[in-house]
Design an enzyme around this catalytic site. Structure first.
Site: not given
Length: 225
Positions: A44, A113, A116
């Site tokens: 992230d 997710d 990332e």
């Protein structure tokens, strides 16, 4: 032994020296440990840095607000999920039985997710320079599609400015319902205006995403009136 990690490596353009990092990046927590949440945390920050650096270099005259909005539009959940689909990560994810049954490999939150986590894994495997060289080309077409030097404001901001420009009261947002497990939470939000009296609802994988979509729907309704 599965060849899925090797096929993914070919697709993303990086051959892992430590294939276990790629396997971990593609393992959802529902499939057991080690899963990809720590890699997601790292990725992230890296995604934000790579995108911010690129925007800063390409738009030398853009102010902080414009750069911030541009970055937000590029790293939002739906955008990262679409990049994950282009890399065909969904078919390679390792999910638990419940997530497999519910179609978790197609869910934006899980795909974003995993994207990332993949970026975090590349960084740990080969360092930041290689990570940037691999990741930046994925975002370049999206950056090119943005209006030069500015970025479209998010729906909540546009709705508020539309109302303020006509000296009308600000909209209100209310959380109607939250459902699902912790790792697959769904939020239902209602957006209301009083003048004119309108309401719209929307669902999202986060409270912010649901609010943005509800605002966008209500703004479209206002613009048609």
């Amino acid at each position: 032994m599965s060849t899925a990690p090797l096929r993914v490596a070919d697709r993303i353009g990086h051959r892992f020296r430590s294939p276990e990092l790629l396997q971990q990046a593609l393992r959802h927590r529902s499939a057991g440990v080690p899963h990809n949440e720590r890699l997601e945390f790292l990725g992230d920050a890296l995604v934000n840095l790579v995108v911010a650096e690129a925007l800063h270099a390409r738009w030398p005259k853009a102010d902080e607000g414009t750069l911030t909005r541009a970055r937000a539009s590029l790293v939002r959940e739906s955008a990262l999920a679409e990049l994950a689909r282009r890399l065909e990560l969904g078919d390679r994810l390792e999910l638990g039985p419940g997530e497999l049954k519910s179609g978790g490999h197609r869910r934006d939150s899980i795909l974003a997710d995993a994207f990332e986590a993949l970026v975090g894994a590349i960084h740990l495997d080969a360092g930041f320079e290689t990570c940037r060289e691999v990741v930046l080309p994925w975002f370049e077409p999206l950056i090119d599609d943005l209006p030069t030097g500015r970025a479209e404001k998010d729906p909540k901001t546009r709705l508020q400015e539309w109302l303020q420009g006509r000296q009308l009261p600000r909209p209100s947002y209310q959380l109607v319902e939250t459902r699902g497990d912790d790792h697959a939470r769904v939020f239902l939000v209602r957006c209301d205006t009083t003048e004119p009296a309108l309401t719209e609802q929307a669902e999202g994988a986060s409270l912010r995403a649901a609010e943005q979509l509800a605002a966008e729907r209500l703004l479209l309704k206002l613009e048609k009136k």
